[in-house]
Design a protein around this motif. Sequence first.
Motif, PDB file in Angstrom:
ATOM      1  N   VAL A 175       0.825  -1.203   0.000  1.00  0.00           N
ATOM      2  CA  VAL A 175       0.000   0.000   0.000  1.00  0.00           C
ATOM      3  C   VAL A 175       0.864   1.260   0.000  1.00  0.00           C
ATOM      4  N   GLY A 176       2.054   1.191   0.598  1.00  0.00           N
ATOM      5  CA  GLY A 176       2.937   2.355   0.632  1.00  0.00           C
ATOM      6  C   GLY A 176       3.463   2.736  -0.733  1.00  0.00           C
ATOM      7  N   PHE A 177       3.556   1.759  -1.650  1.00  0.00           N
ATOM      8  CA  PHE A 177       4.052   2.067  -2.998  1.00  0.00           C
ATOM      9  C   PHE A 177       3.065   2.945  -3.759  1.00  0.00           C
ATOM     10  N   GLY A 178       1.792   2.524  -3.756  1.00  0.00           N
ATOM     11  CA  GLY A 178       0.778   3.351  -4.408  1.00  0.00           C
ATOM     12  C   GLY A 178       0.617   4.695  -3.723  1.00  0.00           C
ATOM     13  N   MET A 179       0.766   4.713  -2.395  1.00  0.00           N
ATOM     14  CA  MET A 179       0.665   5.965  -1.641  1.00  0.00           C
ATOM     15  C   MET A 179       1.698   6.969  -2.123  1.00  0.00           C
ATOM     16  N   ILE A 180       2.954   6.512  -2.317  1.00  0.00           N
ATOM     17  CA  ILE A 180       4.018   7.420  -2.747  1.00  0.00           C
ATOM     18  C   ILE A 180       3.729   7.993  -4.119  1.00  0.00           C
ATOM     19  N   ILE A 181       3.234   7.161  -5.042  1.00  0.00           N
ATOM     20  CA  ILE A 181       2.897   7.648  -6.389  1.00  0.00           C
ATOM     21  C   ILE A 181       1.823   8.719  -6.304  1.00  0.00           C
ATOM     22  N   MET A 182       0.793   8.468  -5.491  1.00  0.00           N
ATOM     23  CA  MET A 182      -0.317   9.413  -5.407  1.00  0.00           C
ATOM     24  C   MET A 182       0.043  10.658  -4.608  1.00  0.00           C
ATOM     25  N   VAL A 183       0.953  10.538  -3.655  1.00  0.00           N
ATOM     26  CA  VAL A 183       1.447  11.733  -2.963  1.00  0.00           C
ATOM     27  C   VAL A 183       2.097  12.677  -3.969  1.00  0.00           C
ATOM     28  N   GLY A 184       2.874  12.109  -4.906  1.00  0.00           N
ATOM     29  CA  GLY A 184       3.483  12.945  -5.940  1.00  0.00           C
ATOM     30  C   GLY A 184       2.440  13.667  -6.775  1.00  0.00           C
ATOM     31  N   GLY A 185       1.349  12.951  -7.118  1.00  0.00           N
ATOM     32  CA  GLY A 185       0.282  13.597  -7.888  1.00  0.00           C
ATOM     33  C   GLY A 185      -0.420  14.687  -7.112  1.00  0.00           C
ATOM     34  N   ILE A 186      -0.661  14.462  -5.833  1.00  0.00           N
ATOM     35  CA  ILE A 186      -1.338  15.468  -5.003  1.00  0.00           C
ATOM     36  C   ILE A 186      -0.445  16.679  -4.795  1.00  0.00           C
ATOM     37  N   GLN A 187       0.843  16.436  -4.549  1.00  0.00           N
ATOM     38  CA  GLN A 187       1.753  17.558  -4.302  1.00  0.00           C
ATOM     39  C   GLN A 187       2.007  18.392  -5.559  1.00  0.00           C
ATOM     40  N   ALA A 188       1.713  17.821  -6.751  1.00  0.00           N
ATOM     41  CA  ALA A 188       1.884  18.581  -7.988  1.00  0.00           C
ATOM     42  C   ALA A 188       0.784  19.622  -8.184  1.00  0.00           C
ATOM     43  N   ILE A 189      -0.304  19.504  -7.415  1.00  0.00           N
ATOM     44  CA  ILE A 189      -1.395  20.481  -7.510  1.00  0.00           C
ATOM     45  C   ILE A 189      -0.972  21.779  -6.825  1.00  0.00           C
ATOM     46  N   SER A 190      -1.189  22.872  -7.491  1.00  0.00           N
ATOM     47  CA  SER A 190      -0.797  24.171  -6.943  1.00  0.00           C
ATOM     48  C   SER A 190      -1.544  24.453  -5.635  1.00  0.00           C
ATOM     49  N   HIS A 191      -0.786  24.872  -4.640  1.00  0.00           N
ATOM     50  CA  HIS A 191      -1.391  25.222  -3.352  1.00  0.00           C
ATOM     51  C   HIS A 191      -2.369  26.384  -3.509  1.00  0.00           C
ATOM     52  N   ASP A 192      -2.102  27.261  -4.469  1.00  0.00           N
ATOM     53  CA  ASP A 192      -2.992  28.409  -4.684  1.00  0.00           C
ATOM     54  C   ASP A 192      -4.383  27.966  -5.129  1.00  0.00           C
ATOM     55  N   VAL A 193      -4.454  26.905  -5.928  1.00  0.00           N
ATOM     56  CA  VAL A 193      -5.754  26.410  -6.396  1.00  0.00           C
ATOM     57  C   VAL A 193      -6.582  25.933  -5.209  1.00  0.00           C
ATOM     58  N   LEU A 194      -5.964  25.186  -4.306  1.00  0.00           N
ATOM     59  CA  LEU A 194      -6.689  24.690  -3.134  1.00  0.00           C
ATOM     60  C   LEU A 194      -7.085  25.830  -2.200  1.00  0.00           C
ATOM     61  N   GLU A 195      -6.203  26.811  -2.045  1.00  0.00           N
ATOM     62  CA  GLU A 195      -6.520  27.955  -1.197  1.00  0.00           C
ATOM     63  C   GLU A 195      -7.665  28.771  -1.773  1.00  0.00           C
ATOM     64  N   ALA A 196      -7.680  28.908  -3.111  1.00  0.00           N
ATOM     65  CA  ALA A 196      -8.768  29.657  -3.754  1.00  0.00           C
ATOM     66  C   ALA A 196     -10.107  28.948  -3.546  1.00  0.00           C
ATOM     67  N   ALA A 197     -10.091  27.614  -3.662  1.00  0.00           N
ATOM     68  CA  ALA A 197     -11.323  26.855  -3.438  1.00  0.00           C
ATOM     69  C   ALA A 197     -11.783  26.983  -1.992  1.00  0.00           C
ATOM     70  N   LYS A 198     -10.837  27.000  -1.071  1.00  0.00           N
ATOM     71  CA  LYS A 198     -11.190  27.147   0.348  1.00  0.00           C
ATOM     72  C   LYS A 198     -11.811  28.524   0.605  1.00  0.00           C
ATOM     73  N   ILE A 199     -11.246  29.544  -0.017  1.00  0.00           N
ATOM     74  CA  ILE A 199     -11.785  30.904   0.142  1.00  0.00           C
ATOM     75  C   ILE A 199     -13.194  30.996  -0.437  1.00  0.00           C
ATOM     76  N   ASP A 200     -13.444  30.244  -1.545  1.00  0.00           N
ATOM     77  CA  ASP A 200     -14.768  30.255  -2.169  1.00  0.00           C
ATOM     78  C   ASP A 200     -15.798  29.461  -1.378  1.00  0.00           C
ATOM     79  N   GLY A 201     -15.365  28.824  -0.297  1.00  0.00           N
ATOM     80  CA  GLY A 201     -16.314  28.134   0.573  1.00  0.00           C
ATOM     81  C   GLY A 201     -16.371  26.630   0.401  1.00  0.00           C
ATOM     82  N   ALA A 202     -15.480  26.056  -0.421  1.00  0.00           N
ATOM     83  CA  ALA A 202     -15.490  24.604  -0.615  1.00  0.00           C
ATOM     84  C   ALA A 202     -14.949  23.912   0.635  1.00  0.00           C
ATOM     85  N   ASN A 203     -15.681  22.927   1.120  1.00  0.00           N
ATOM     86  CA  ASN A 203     -15.189  22.186   2.276  1.00  0.00           C
ATOM     87  C   ASN A 203     -14.153  21.148   1.830  1.00  0.00           C
ATOM     88  N   TYR A 204     -13.638  20.375   2.791  1.00  0.00           N
ATOM     89  CA  TYR A 204     -12.535  19.458   2.473  1.00  0.00           C
ATOM     90  C   TYR A 204     -12.958  18.381   1.471  1.00  0.00           C
TER      91      TYR A 204
END
Length: 297
Positions: A175-204
């Motif tokens: 399970v840790g192998f797939g986790m590492i691959i997907m961590v890379g995909g998640i970390q490639a998402i711009s932090h600004d995009v997630l912050e903008a969605a949070k400001i717009d009221g999107a929950n987790y």
Amino acid sequence: HESKEPNVLVTNNPRIGFTYLLPALAFVGVFVLYPLGQLFYLSLTNESLLGGGRFIGLGNYQRAFTDQSFWQSLLFTLKYTAIITPILIGLGFVLALLVSTNTTLLRFTRGVLFTPVVIGLASSSLLFVWLFNQQVGLINRLLVDIGILAAPIVWFRDADLGMFAVILSVVWKMVGFGMIIMVGGIQAISHDVLEAAKIDGANYLQRVGRIIIPLSSRAILLASLVSAIGSMLAFDQFYLMTGGAPRGQTFTSVYWIYQNSFVYFELGYGGALSIILMVIIMLAAAIQIMLQRRSGV
């Protein structure tokens, strides 16, 4: 011609590009294409591990299509793959969400979760053989102590219980192998995009469903493909944990190939079964890649 940056030479000469590519081509030719050609020729003979053999054409393939044991082992392999792949990907994605932030504690947690991946599959399987042992195994003792079992049971004499034990051992390890691959995909998402969605009221959950999953879908699909191929090639864990019991019901495709090649000494027939399994895996991988491209992922 020379680029504007110092010590950088840019050229359009195809011979230079081919020179850089030549070591990779040599490696593929020597260690992939040549053995594959030898395997295909072997599949057209009735070669024995004890020596001798002659060319028989497609005889082994005709035999394979009427080999009930091979198709039973393939069906069991597909069942195992269909069960374990969603578990690995789903649990791996949840863990990736939990540890994707780069804090010291979460980096340490990622390392701990990834550690079983580097443990040999044989060592991991033997560990779980001991854990499921009916006399001294900790899992039987735990289930008896909490009242789920009235008495210790022999896990590997039943096909379903044996497969459950194997799945548990593989999930712990992989399970840790797939986790590492997907961590890379998640970390490639711009932090600004997630912050903008949070400001717009999107929950987790909304951020996960509408932003993280779509933008990390390539990593999820890659992890799924690698996991599915690995499951289709399962051998060590079943060889060590179930031994094919009961009565060959936990033979995987690779296990049955091993049986024919090195127990029954029929290398030619084992080669034909290997080619058939390779074609099935390649077709499945090609279909998944094609669907991925069509969906624009």
